[in-house]
Design a protein around this motif. Structure first.
Motif, PDB file in Angstrom:
ATOM      1  N   ALA A 418      28.568  60.753 -72.849  1.00 46.25           N
ATOM      2  CA  ALA A 418      27.487  61.072 -71.670  1.00 46.25           C
ATOM      3  C   ALA A 418      26.406  60.462 -72.131  1.00 46.25           C
ATOM      4  CB  ALA A 418      27.727  62.658 -71.403  1.00 46.25           C
ATOM      5  N   PRO A 419      25.975  59.270 -72.217  1.00 51.44           N
ATOM      6  CA  PRO A 419      24.726  58.645 -72.649  1.00 51.44           C
ATOM      7  C   PRO A 419      23.499  58.984 -71.564  1.00 51.44           C
ATOM      8  CG  PRO A 419      26.071  56.948 -72.032  1.00 51.44           C
ATOM      9  CD  PRO A 419      26.873  58.436 -71.862  1.00 51.44           C
ATOM     10  N   PRO A 420      22.459  58.714 -72.341  1.00 51.33           N
ATOM     11  CA  PRO A 420      21.040  58.714 -71.152  1.00 51.33           C
ATOM     12  C   PRO A 420      21.262  57.924 -69.990  1.00 51.33           C
ATOM     13  CG  PRO A 420      20.355  59.043 -73.393  1.00 51.33           C
ATOM     14  CD  PRO A 420      21.893  58.885 -73.464  1.00 51.33           C
ATOM     15  N   PHE A 421      20.996  58.296 -68.634  1.00 56.32           N
ATOM     16  CA  PHE A 421      21.148  57.272 -67.641  1.00 56.32           C
ATOM     17  C   PHE A 421      20.451  55.912 -67.907  1.00 56.32           C
ATOM     18  CE2 PHE A 421      21.073  61.279 -64.793  1.00 56.32           C
ATOM     19  CZ  PHE A 421      22.019  61.653 -65.486  1.00 56.32           C
ATOM     20  N   THR A 422      19.684  55.947 -68.702  1.00 58.09           N
ATOM     21  CA  THR A 422      18.653  54.856 -69.013  1.00 58.09           C
ATOM     22  C   THR A 422      19.293  53.566 -70.009  1.00 58.09           C
ATOM     23  OG1 THR A 422      17.580  56.016 -70.910  1.00 58.09           O
ATOM     24  CG2 THR A 422      16.625  55.838 -68.583  1.00 58.09           C
ATOM     25  N   ILE A 423      20.562  54.157 -70.323  1.00 63.65           N
ATOM     26  CA  ILE A 423      21.109  53.290 -71.360  1.00 63.65           C
ATOM     27  C   ILE A 423      21.440  51.826 -70.713  1.00 63.65           C
ATOM     28  CG2 ILE A 423      23.487  53.874 -70.577  1.00 63.65           C
ATOM     29  CD1 ILE A 423      24.310  54.054 -73.624  1.00 63.65           C
ATOM     30  N   THR A 424      21.228  50.595 -71.744  1.00 60.25           N
ATOM     31  CA  THR A 424      21.548  49.293 -71.139  1.00 60.25           C
ATOM     32  C   THR A 424      22.938  48.951 -71.367  1.00 60.25           C
ATOM     33  OG1 THR A 424      21.025  48.665 -73.574  1.00 60.25           O
ATOM     34  CG2 THR A 424      19.019  49.040 -71.947  1.00 60.25           C
ATOM     35  N   GLN A 425      23.079  47.596 -70.807  1.00 58.91           N
ATOM     36  CA  GLN A 425      24.366  46.979 -71.051  1.00 58.91           C
ATOM     37  C   GLN A 425      24.761  46.859 -72.441  1.00 58.91           C
ATOM     38  OE1 GLN A 425      26.834  46.777 -68.892  1.00 58.91           O
ATOM     39  NE2 GLN A 425      28.085  45.879 -70.301  1.00 58.91           N
ATOM     40  N   ALA A 426      23.775  46.180 -73.107  1.00 59.81           N
ATOM     41  CA  ALA A 426      23.940  46.239 -74.640  1.00 59.81           C
ATOM     42  C   ALA A 426      24.194  47.364 -75.484  1.00 59.81           C
ATOM     43  CB  ALA A 426      22.567  45.364 -75.203  1.00 59.81           C
ATOM     44  N   GLU A 427      23.750  48.684 -74.942  1.00 53.67           N
ATOM     45  CA  GLU A 427      24.266  49.736 -75.680  1.00 53.67           C
ATOM     46  C   GLU A 427      25.370  50.414 -75.285  1.00 53.67           C
ATOM     47  OE1 GLU A 427      19.413  50.977 -75.813  1.00 53.67           O
ATOM     48  OE2 GLU A 427      20.519  51.946 -74.221  1.00 53.67           O
ATOM     49  N   VAL A 428      25.903  50.076 -74.128  1.00 54.99           N
ATOM     50  CA  VAL A 428      27.315  50.082 -73.634  1.00 54.99           C
ATOM     51  C   VAL A 428      28.269  49.448 -74.556  1.00 54.99           C
ATOM     52  CG1 VAL A 428      29.147  49.631 -71.822  1.00 54.99           C
ATOM     53  CG2 VAL A 428      26.841  50.945 -71.109  1.00 54.99           C
ATOM     54  N   GLU A 429      27.876  48.241 -74.715  1.00 58.84           N
ATOM     55  CA  GLU A 429      28.829  47.315 -75.546  1.00 58.84           C
ATOM     56  C   GLU A 429      28.744  48.083 -77.135  1.00 58.84           C
ATOM     57  OE1 GLU A 429      27.295  43.384 -74.938  1.00 58.84           O
ATOM     58  OE2 GLU A 429      27.882  43.595 -72.758  1.00 58.84           O
ATOM     59  N   ARG A 430      27.552  48.640 -77.398  1.00 60.89           N
ATOM     60  CA  ARG A 430      27.686  48.946 -78.729  1.00 60.89           C
ATOM     61  C   ARG A 430      28.583  50.278 -78.874  1.00 60.89           C
ATOM     62  NH1 ARG A 430      21.981  49.872 -82.020  1.00 60.89           N
ATOM     63  NH2 ARG A 430      22.728  50.115 -83.971  1.00 60.89           N
ATOM     64  N   ILE A 431      28.535  51.073 -78.073  1.00 59.26           N
ATOM     65  CA  ILE A 431      29.217  52.251 -78.044  1.00 59.26           C
ATOM     66  C   ILE A 431      30.741  51.683 -78.082  1.00 59.26           C
ATOM     67  CG2 ILE A 431      30.252  54.030 -76.507  1.00 59.26           C
ATOM     68  CD1 ILE A 431      27.647  54.431 -75.282  1.00 59.26           C
TER      69      ILE A 431
END
Ligand SMILES: Cc1ncc(COP(=O)(O)O)c(C=O)c1O
Length: 446
Positions: A418-431
């Motif tokens: 449940a990451p912050p709504f401001t999360i970027t695509q690069a951070e999604v890929e990191r998860i």
């Protein structure tokens, strides 16, 4: 310095863990005193929805604290509470909504239970006192909130202090209580409500307390579309109030302002917390339609629930600044869109031998782990599966939210993402990439 029990003077939440000391946060990241970076993929406990270090909210808090830091809600009103109540009521599906602010989700749940009770007393239906809620569920840790929750390891030793509600099975389709699939099940879980009301006697039942899309309790389980319309109809027919707990799901977490808005129904009492200030100040709220409050007012009484920090001016200023930030940056829409991207990126993990289910809406996603995918048998609790997983994630600097016990009250392992709504695509890929590594290592644990 060792930040663990018995060093220092903090009674730590976990007495068996060494805590990292966080010095600051920015966006989806937290940083500890040693400079280690953590990707906050759970927003703490699904709270830091707008990310860390938002200066607009910090400035609103500072500015209000300089003007006046505290006022008693018994003696005064003030612009921050008037503004936030108006802002929120425009976002809620209630006709002429009235909003009462407290500090934690648990308190707001307690207050909603009391408001329901008082409403019936004002209407001369004094026998209406009993509560029905669901299993699994989580509504908080104060005594009444815990009583309506089904989280056994939290309740265990406190049971003699609790006044248990009647539990009906939650719409937790992965582990359907009637072992059927939707739509063949004909929503038996919803119809259990009517059975329970009849068993208790409708004249004794005050309210049904329910999460909408499950929080940690069921790992973001999403009910079928007909669930809440059926529940609404049953509540109406039997004069039972419908209290929805949107403490975790509210303020855009599931991709709509409220999770309730995915379903065709109007609740009687809406409870919110966490995301309304994104965690910058402890603030929770309950909201009802004016016509409910009218019954209290007509009898020349007040809502009999006073707390020192009700309608806190700094909390309300933080709430307004958070809501402005969400609106300005279109974060509810972003929660919905990024949620789809995150779900898509996680979906290949379903082929992992220990991943039983991946579910959720918006940026509230759950991954449930099982020992046997076919039988859905959970790992025995003593394996501490999810605890091992969380440690591996922490080591890499990935923060996830665990829950246990959902399978049968004791066993069961899941994580919320449940990451912050401001999360970027690069951070999604990191998860995705961290989780891939962690799940590979978890094969050894199973
Ligand atoms: C659905 C739900 N309701 C109520 C609560 C209790 O809120 P708090 O911890 O702020 O008291 C929580 C907390 O996690 C929650 O997830």
């Amino acid at each position: 310095m060792n930040f663990r029990y018995p060093y220092g003077h903090v009674l730590y939440r976990n007495l068996h863990l060494s805590y990292p000391l966080i010095t600051h946060g920015k966006g989806a990241y937290l940083y500890d005193e040693k400079g280690k970076q953590y990707l906050d993929a759970s927003s703490g406990a699904a709270v830091a929805n707008i990310g860390h270090g938002v200066k607009e909210v910090a400035e609103a808090i500072s500015s209000q604290a300089k003007k006046v830091g505290y006022l008693s809600g018994m003696q005064f009103t003030h612009q921050p509470v008037e503004n936030l109540a108006e802002q929120l009521s425009k976002l809620l599906p209630l006709a002429d909504g009235k909003v009462y602010f407290l500090t934690s989700g648990s308190e707001a749940i307690e207050a909603s239970i009391k408001l329901a009770r008082q409403y019936w007393v004002e209407r001369g239906k004094e026998k209406k006192v009993r509560l029905i809620s669901r299993d699994p569920s989580y509504h908080g840790n104060t005594l009444a909130a815990l009583s309506v929750s089904a989280r056994e390891h939290y309740k265990d030793i406190f049971r003699p202090l609790l006044q248990e509600s009647t539990k009906i099975p939650a719409p937790y389709c992965y582990r359907c209580f009637c072992e059927q699939e939707y739509p063949d099940c004909q929503l038996k879980c919803a119809h259990e409500l009517e059975k329970s009301i009849k068993k208790l006697g409708k004249e004794t039942v005050s309210a049904f307390v329910t999460e909408v899309i499950g929080g940690a309790s069921s790992g973001a389980a999403v009910p079928p579309p007909e669930y809440f319309p059926i529940v609404r109809q049953i509540c109406d027919e039997h004069e039972v109030l419908l209290i929805v707990d949107e403490v975790m799901t509210g303020a855009g977490r599931t991709g709509k302002w409220l999770a309730s808005q995915y379903f065709d129904f109007i609740p009687d009492i809406i409870v919110m917390g966490k995301g309304i200030t994104g965690g910058y100040f402890p603030l929770s709220a309950l909201a009802v339609e004016k016509n409910m409050v009218d019954y209290i007012s007509k009898n020349d009484r007040n809502f009999l629930h006073a707390q020192t920090y009700a309608h806190h001016p700094v909390g309300c200023a933080a709430g307004s600044a958070t809501l402005d930030f969400i609106e300005k940056n279109k974060l509810v829409e972003r929660s919905s869109q990024t949620g789809l991207a995150l779900m898509e990126s996680l979906s290949p993990f379903i082929s992992h031998p220990q991943v039983g289910d991946i579910r959720g809406k918006g940026l509230l996603l759950g991954v449930e782990f099982v020992k046997n995918k076919k039988s859905k048998a959970p790992f025995p609790r003593k394996k501490k599966y999810v605890e091992h997983l969380i440690l591996k994630a922490m080591k890499r600097g990935l923060i996830l939210w665990p829950n246990t016990g959902q399978a049968d009250g004791i066993n069961g392992d899941l994580i919320l993402i449940a990451p912050p709504f401001t999360i970027t695509q690069a951070e999604v890929e990191r998860i995705y990439s961290y989780l891939g590594e962690i799940l590979e290592e978890m094969k050894q644990i199973g």
